[in-house]
Design a protein around this motif. Structure first.
Motif, mmCIF file in Angstrom:
data_model
loop_
_atom_site.group_PDB
_atom_site.id
_atom_site.type_symbol
_atom_site.label_atom_id
_atom_site.label_comp_id
_atom_site.label_asym_id
_atom_site.label_seq_id
_atom_site.Cartn_x
_atom_site.Cartn_y
_atom_site.Cartn_z
ATOM 1 N N TRP A 262 -8.316 -16.237 -5.905
ATOM 2 C CA TRP A 262 -7.838 -15.352 -4.835
ATOM 3 C C TRP A 262 -7.974 -13.888 -5.237
ATOM 4 O O TRP A 262 -8.408 -13.052 -4.447
ATOM 5 C CB TRP A 262 -6.384 -15.683 -4.501
ATOM 6 N N LEU A 263 -7.605 -13.580 -6.478
ATOM 7 C CA LEU A 263 -7.698 -12.192 -6.946
ATOM 8 C C LEU A 263 -9.153 -11.722 -6.978
ATOM 9 O O LEU A 263 -9.469 -10.606 -6.547
ATOM 10 C CB LEU A 263 -7.075 -12.065 -8.331
ATOM 11 N N LEU A 264 -10.046 -12.566 -7.478
ATOM 12 C CA LEU A 264 -11.457 -12.188 -7.540
ATOM 13 C C LEU A 264 -12.041 -11.960 -6.149
ATOM 14 O O LEU A 264 -12.890 -11.083 -5.957
ATOM 15 C CB LEU A 264 -12.263 -13.285 -8.257
ATOM 16 N N ALA A 265 -11.582 -12.761 -5.184
ATOM 17 C CA ALA A 265 -12.141 -12.659 -3.837
ATOM 18 C C ALA A 265 -11.543 -11.517 -3.032
ATOM 19 O O ALA A 265 -12.157 -11.063 -2.053
ATOM 20 C CB ALA A 265 -11.940 -13.984 -3.093
ATOM 21 N N ASN A 266 -10.368 -11.032 -3.414
ATOM 22 C CA ASN A 266 -9.675 -10.048 -2.582
ATOM 23 C C ASN A 266 -9.551 -8.667 -3.205
ATOM 24 O O ASN A 266 -9.200 -7.718 -2.511
ATOM 25 C CB ASN A 266 -8.280 -10.573 -2.225
ATOM 26 N N ILE A 267 -9.819 -8.544 -4.495
ATOM 27 C CA ILE A 267 -9.815 -7.223 -5.121
ATOM 28 C C ILE A 267 -11.231 -6.661 -5.059
ATOM 29 O O ILE A 267 -12.177 -7.285 -5.539
ATOM 30 C CB ILE A 267 -9.331 -7.305 -6.580
ATOM 31 N N THR A 268 -11.373 -5.512 -4.464
ATOM 32 C CA THR A 268 -12.693 -4.914 -4.280
ATOM 33 C C THR A 268 -12.890 -3.738 -5.219
ATOM 34 O O THR A 268 -11.959 -2.989 -5.519
ATOM 35 C CB THR A 268 -12.890 -4.443 -2.829
ATOM 36 N N VAL A 269 -14.107 -3.603 -5.678
ATOM 37 C CA VAL A 269 -14.538 -2.455 -6.477
ATOM 38 C C VAL A 269 -15.760 -1.891 -5.788
ATOM 39 O O VAL A 269 -16.802 -2.543 -5.695
ATOM 40 C CB VAL A 269 -14.870 -2.858 -7.927
ATOM 41 N N GLY A 270 -15.648 -0.693 -5.289
ATOM 42 C CA GLY A 270 -16.715 -0.163 -4.454
ATOM 43 C C GLY A 270 -16.661 -0.822 -3.091
ATOM 44 O O GLY A 270 -15.614 -0.870 -2.448
ATOM 45 N N ASP A 271 -17.770 -1.395 -2.681
ATOM 46 C CA ASP A 271 -17.801 -2.070 -1.386
ATOM 47 C C ASP A 271 -17.929 -3.573 -1.533
ATOM 48 O O ASP A 271 -18.228 -4.282 -0.568
ATOM 49 C CB ASP A 271 -18.969 -1.542 -0.536
ATOM 50 N N MET A 272 -17.711 -4.093 -2.750
ATOM 51 C CA MET A 272 -17.830 -5.530 -2.991
ATOM 52 C C MET A 272 -16.604 -6.033 -3.744
ATOM 53 O O MET A 272 -15.962 -5.288 -4.485
ATOM 54 C CB MET A 272 -19.101 -5.855 -3.791
ATOM 55 N N SER A 273 -16.314 -7.316 -3.554
ATOM 56 C CA SER A 273 -15.208 -7.939 -4.276
ATOM 57 C C SER A 273 -15.613 -8.192 -5.722
ATOM 58 O O SER A 273 -16.804 -8.173 -6.076
ATOM 59 C CB SER A 273 -14.835 -9.264 -3.606
#
Length: 283
Positions: A141-152
């Motif tokens: 869930w964290l990997l899919a919902n935390i974004t860096v730039g314009d991507m997760s």
């Protein structure tokens, strides 16, 4: 081996009947080459979408069965091959004879069976959910919902793994899905869908045609499908199986070897298949 078709963890426990410690370890290490119930949905879905989807009626079912049987036979042959290699290298020794004695008949003790089933199976699975599955779900869930730039973060990880995945005929999303599917092989395809669609949560398709269109739009070919099937057949054991191996062997070393042997084998097989296909110009 046969018990592994239901669950590789159960197959590991079934190795207790082997008297020879050396041969018990060989059976434990190679049990993961037998596809379990968690990998059958992935195999069946890929076969249906990429190899028999154009057929209809009874012929489709027959062809699906034959292809799935071929995958299973390949897993069995790999079990024999790796067993032979192990018996000639790190687990070299004198083969022992196998004698199966028929124990005396005893009346079933229903209460004892129920109690042992609850403690040995139900509580063990629930314990796995708490120890492994719940933290893994949080990580996904964290990997899919935390974004860096314009991507997760999930997309960044998939992009980082993409060059390695391409060498195996896969892509970064597929490799990442197998890594995050360590708690349970059943969630590999849902993780792929989540990553391709950037939904932020695990989802699934009720219609196989929609899933096929999504995969093709993201670069899947028949080579990708075959490589994914091969890697699904030959990759690391799931968390429950690893925990069971450690419980049965009481050794971190043999647990690590049981993890590495199918993983390295799967990587080599996928690499060889993809390289040969590209060499002859079929990719």
């Amino acid at each position: 081996m046969c018990m592994g078709f239901g669950c590789n963890a159960a197959g590991i426990v079934g190795c207790r009947i082997i008297d020879s410690p050396r041969e018990r370890l060989i059976a434990t290490i190679t049990n993961n080459f037998v596809p379990c119930n968690g990998r059958f949905p992935t195999l069946i879905a890929i076969i249906t979408m990429f190899f028999v989807g154009g057929f209809a009626g009874a012929f489709q079912s027959v062809l699906s069965t034959l292809l799935l049987t071929g995958v299973i036979v390949l897993g069995v042959l790999m079990t024999f091959l790796i067993s032979k290699i192990l018996s000639m290298t790190i687990l070299k020794g004198i083969p022992s004879s196998f004698t199966l004695e028929l124990p005396p008949y005893r009346r079933p003790q229903i209460g004892k069976v129920i109690v042992r089933s609850i403690f040995d199976r139900t509580l063990f699975v629930l314990g796995r959910a708490v120890v492994v599955a719940a933290p893994a779900g949080l990580i996904i869930w964290l990997l899919a919902n935390i974004t860096v730039g314009d991507m997760s973060l999930l997309a960044h990880c998939a992009g980082f793994l993409d060059p390695f995945g391409r060498l195996l005929g896969l892509d970064g999303v597929i490799v990442m899905a197998f890594i995050l599917g360590f708690p349970a092989n059943e969630i590999v395809i849902p993780i792929m869908i989540m990553t391709y669609m950037a939904t932020g949560h695990i989802t699934d398709f009720a219609n196989m045609n929609q899933l096929h269109a999504l995969l093709v739009n993201n670069g899947w070919t028949w080579v990708t499908a075959v490589s994914t099937m091969l890697f699904s057949l030959m990759h690391w054991p799931c968390s429950t199986t690893c925990m069971t191996i450690h419980k049965e062997t009481q050794s971190k070393k043999w647990t690590a070897i049981s993890f590495l042997v199918p993983t390295v084998t799967g990587i080599l097989i996928c690499f060889l298949f993809t390289s040969i296909v590209r060499l002859v110009g079929l990719a």
